[in-house]
Design an enzyme around this catalytic site. Structure first.
Site, PDB file in Angstrom:
ATOM      1  CB  SER A  46      40.515  55.751  26.485  1.00 23.87           C
ATOM      2  OG  SER A  46      41.513  55.056  25.766  1.00 23.87           O
ATOM      3  CB  SER A  97      43.882  53.922  23.486  1.00 23.42           C
ATOM      4  OG  SER A  97      44.213  53.123  24.598  1.00 23.42           O
ATOM      5  CB  THR A 127      40.110  49.142  28.178  1.00 26.03           C
ATOM      6  OG1 THR A 127      40.558  49.325  29.500  1.00 26.03           O
ATOM      7  CG2 THR A 127      39.049  50.186  27.858  1.00 26.03           C
ATOM      8  CE  LYS A 171      42.199  44.996  29.482  1.00 24.23           C
ATOM      9  NZ  LYS A 171      43.429  45.184  30.267  1.00 24.23           N
ATOM     10  CG  ASP A 185      47.163  44.550  29.459  1.00 26.50           C
ATOM     11  OD1 ASP A 185      47.354  45.606  28.826  1.00 26.50           O
ATOM     12  OD2 ASP A 185      46.053  44.194  29.877  1.00 26.50           O
ATOM     13  CB  ALA A 207      44.718  37.130  42.462  1.00 31.05           C
ATOM     14  N   GLY A 208      43.550  39.700  40.098  1.00 33.17           N
ATOM     15  CA  GLY A 208      42.482  39.983  39.142  1.00 33.17           C
ATOM     16  C   GLY A 208      43.000  39.881  37.713  1.00 33.17           C
ATOM     17  CB  ALA A 252      45.805  44.003  35.977  1.00 32.18           C
ATOM     18  CG  MET A 258      50.147  47.158  36.973  1.00 24.22           C
ATOM     19  SD  MET A 258      49.142  45.860  36.246  1.00 24.22           S
ATOM     20  CE  MET A 258      50.305  44.512  36.314  1.00 24.22           C
ATOM     21  N   GLY A 265      52.145  53.113  36.166  1.00 22.54           N
ATOM     22  CA  GLY A 265      51.819  52.249  35.025  1.00 22.54           C
ATOM     23  C   GLY A 265      51.678  52.951  33.684  1.00 22.54           C
TER      24      GLY A 265
HETATM   25  P1  NDP Z   1      40.201  43.426  38.959  1.00 25.61           P
HETATM   26  O1  NDP Z   1      38.944  44.057  39.446  1.00 25.61           O
HETATM   27  O2  NDP Z   1      40.144  42.253  38.052  1.00 25.61           O
HETATM   28  O3  NDP Z   1      41.080  42.959  40.250  1.00 25.61           O
HETATM   29  C1  NDP Z   1      41.249  43.817  41.344  1.00 25.61           C
HETATM   30  C2  NDP Z   1      42.316  43.238  42.277  1.00 25.61           C
HETATM   31  O4  NDP Z   1      42.597  44.240  43.258  1.00 25.61           O
HETATM   32  C3  NDP Z   1      41.882  41.987  43.023  1.00 25.61           C
HETATM   33  O5  NDP Z   1      43.011  41.161  43.204  1.00 25.61           O
HETATM   34  C4  NDP Z   1      41.375  42.552  44.364  1.00 25.61           C
HETATM   35  O6  NDP Z   1      41.486  41.633  45.425  1.00 25.61           O
HETATM   36  C5  NDP Z   1      42.366  43.667  44.561  1.00 25.61           C
HETATM   37  N1  NDP Z   1      41.859  44.750  45.430  1.00 25.61           N
HETATM   38  C6  NDP Z   1      40.895  45.642  45.140  1.00 25.61           C
HETATM   39  N2  NDP Z   1      40.733  46.502  46.166  1.00 25.61           N
HETATM   40  C7  NDP Z   1      41.622  46.132  47.136  1.00 25.61           C
HETATM   41  C8  NDP Z   1      41.942  46.629  48.425  1.00 25.61           C
HETATM   42  N3  NDP Z   1      41.303  47.670  48.945  1.00 25.61           N
HETATM   43  N4  NDP Z   1      42.914  46.016  49.120  1.00 25.61           N
HETATM   44  C9  NDP Z   1      43.566  44.935  48.603  1.00 25.61           C
HETATM   45  N5  NDP Z   1      43.304  44.423  47.377  1.00 25.61           N
HETATM   46  C10 NDP Z   1      42.348  45.017  46.642  1.00 25.61           C
HETATM   47  O7  NDP Z   1      41.045  44.631  38.326  1.00 25.61           O
HETATM   48  P2  NDP Z   1      42.208  44.493  37.226  1.00 25.61           P
HETATM   49  O8  NDP Z   1      43.062  43.357  37.627  1.00 25.61           O
HETATM   50  O9  NDP Z   1      41.622  44.511  35.871  1.00 25.61           O
HETATM   51  O10 NDP Z   1      42.991  45.894  37.377  1.00 25.61           O
HETATM   52  C11 NDP Z   1      43.825  46.163  38.489  1.00 25.61           C
HETATM   53  C12 NDP Z   1      44.492  47.526  38.309  1.00 25.61           C
HETATM   54  O11 NDP Z   1      45.455  47.481  37.265  1.00 25.61           O
HETATM   55  C13 NDP Z   1      43.493  48.627  37.945  1.00 25.61           C
HETATM   56  O12 NDP Z   1      43.712  49.684  38.842  1.00 25.61           O
HETATM   57  C14 NDP Z   1      43.871  49.034  36.534  1.00 25.61           C
HETATM   58  O13 NDP Z   1      43.714  50.431  36.347  1.00 25.61           O
HETATM   59  C15 NDP Z   1      45.345  48.647  36.458  1.00 25.61           C
HETATM   60  N6  NDP Z   1      45.771  48.309  35.079  1.00 25.61           N
HETATM   61  C16 NDP Z   1      46.742  49.083  34.471  1.00 25.61           C
HETATM   62  C17 NDP Z   1      47.179  48.784  33.187  1.00 25.61           C
HETATM   63  C18 NDP Z   1      48.231  49.652  32.555  1.00 25.61           C
HETATM   64  O14 NDP Z   1      48.423  49.564  31.322  1.00 25.61           O
HETATM   65  N7  NDP Z   1      48.950  50.455  33.313  1.00 25.61           N
HETATM   66  C19 NDP Z   1      46.636  47.649  32.428  1.00 25.61           C
HETATM   67  C20 NDP Z   1      45.642  46.877  33.149  1.00 25.61           C
HETATM   68  C21 NDP Z   1      45.238  47.223  34.419  1.00 25.61           C
HETATM   69  P3  NDP Z   1      40.296  40.572  45.773  1.00 25.61           P
HETATM   70  O15 NDP Z   1      40.512  39.386  44.852  1.00 25.61           O
HETATM   71  O16 NDP Z   1      40.508  40.249  47.196  1.00 25.61           O
HETATM   72  O17 NDP Z   1      39.009  41.283  45.500  1.00 25.61           O
END
Ligand code: NDP
Length: 279
Positions: free
Chosen positions: A15, A17, A65, A69, A105, A131-132, A134, A224, A246
């Protein structure tokens, strides 16, 4: 007595932070301490309680983090509308037994785009990949900027469709643009001015199946993930897009949290420059 803050995560060793907040504190003359705390996977609430109870000065707040969350969302006794929309909390404030939860965020992303990158989302055709958590956290702040359109594309199409529908029906929000949800094949023939990668694909080096023409002329491609060049960044660069990672979002979401806690908005440019120097 020094006010105490912390960031909770698992893992947490990486981190940035503590460094970011100590630079903010030095710059603004705020007397705070800020530490990184590794919480057990099943021990987030206990770790927060222990942090509040222990220590010399009063515990005033915390950042949260991965993977806590959503748990922080449930722990908060009151939440801001943007935290409600995100379904996740990354900033907690402690005040006389009450725990307030916010999500900075999306504000961090929008601020990085507008102020650091000169890319105003207003009027742009935006593609949000993923669609996770973030992605969910940035949808409302992006919609409030009045883009021309917002398309959410995800590997699992149903998740994107569900998310789009949820934000199209968001109660109490006067938003003109209704997001559209699709899988990657649904992007064929479509072009965007701003493409934001909120998937975690870059962490494993996976290549996203994006049609080449998805990047319109003068497109900005925002990854990101930070601290590495991802396949998405390479794809976007090859297609002629302007590429950003990001790190700016990380610093801006921290600045927003600092502002919530201390009522002072730090200058982010020198902090961003100091972090980039270290990369
Ligand atoms: P989640 O685990 O909640 O979501 C992951 C997402 O990525 C899902 O939509 C998943 O799709 C998709 N995914 C994962 N692997 C693949 C792949 N090989 N091909 C296509 N799609 C893929 O993670 P978060 O949403 O929490 O985080 C996402 C990213 O954002 C992380 O890398 C994190 O480091 C970054 N982040 C950066 C921040 C910043 O301040 N810069 C703040 C917050 C996050 P599916 O639904 O199909 O599984």
């Amino acid at each position: 007595m020094t006010d105490r803050y912390a960031v909770f995560g698992n893992p947490i060793g990486h981190s940035q932070s503590p460094r970011i907040h100590s630079l903010f504190a030095a710059q603004t003359g705020q007397d705070i301490s800020y530490q990184a705390i590794l919480a057990e996977r099943e021990g987030f609430v206990a770790a927060v309680s222990a942090f509040i109870a222990a220590g010399e000065g009063p515990a005033r707040g915390a950042n949260v983090t991965v993977p806590f969350k959503e748990e922080a969302f449930r722990l908060a006794t009151q939440r801001t509308p943007r935290a409600e929309a995100a379904g996740a909390v990354n900033t907690l404030s402690f005040d006389a037994g009450a725990i307030s939860g916010d999500n900075t965020d999306g504000a961090g992303l929008v601020r990085d785009l507008k102020h650091n990158l000169g890319c105003d989302p207003s009027g742009r055709r935006i593609l949000l990949l993923g669609a996770g958590g973030a992605a969910r956290g940035v949808i409302l702040p992006l919609l409030l900027e009045n883009p021309a359109e917002l398309v959410i594309a995800n590997r699992t199409e149903e998740t994107a469709a569900r998310l789009a529908l949820e934000f199209a029906r968001l109660p109490g929000c006067a938003i003109d643009v209704k997001p559209d949800g699709t899988g990657f094949p649904g992007l064929a023939g479509r072009r965007f001015d701003l493409v934001i990668n909120a998937t975690s694909a870059g962490l494993s080096g996976a290549v996203l199946p994006l049609p080449t023409f998805v990047f319109a002329p003068r497109c900005v491609a925002y990854e990101m993930v930070y601290g590495r060049v991802t396949p998405f960044m390479q794809q976007a660069r090859a297609a002629g897009a302007r590429v950003a990672d990001g790190l700016g979002m990380l610093v801006e979401q921290a600045a927003e949290a600092f502002f919530i806690w201390r009522g002072v908005r730090p200058h982010t440019a020198p902090v961003l420059a100091a972090l980039k120097e270290r990369e």
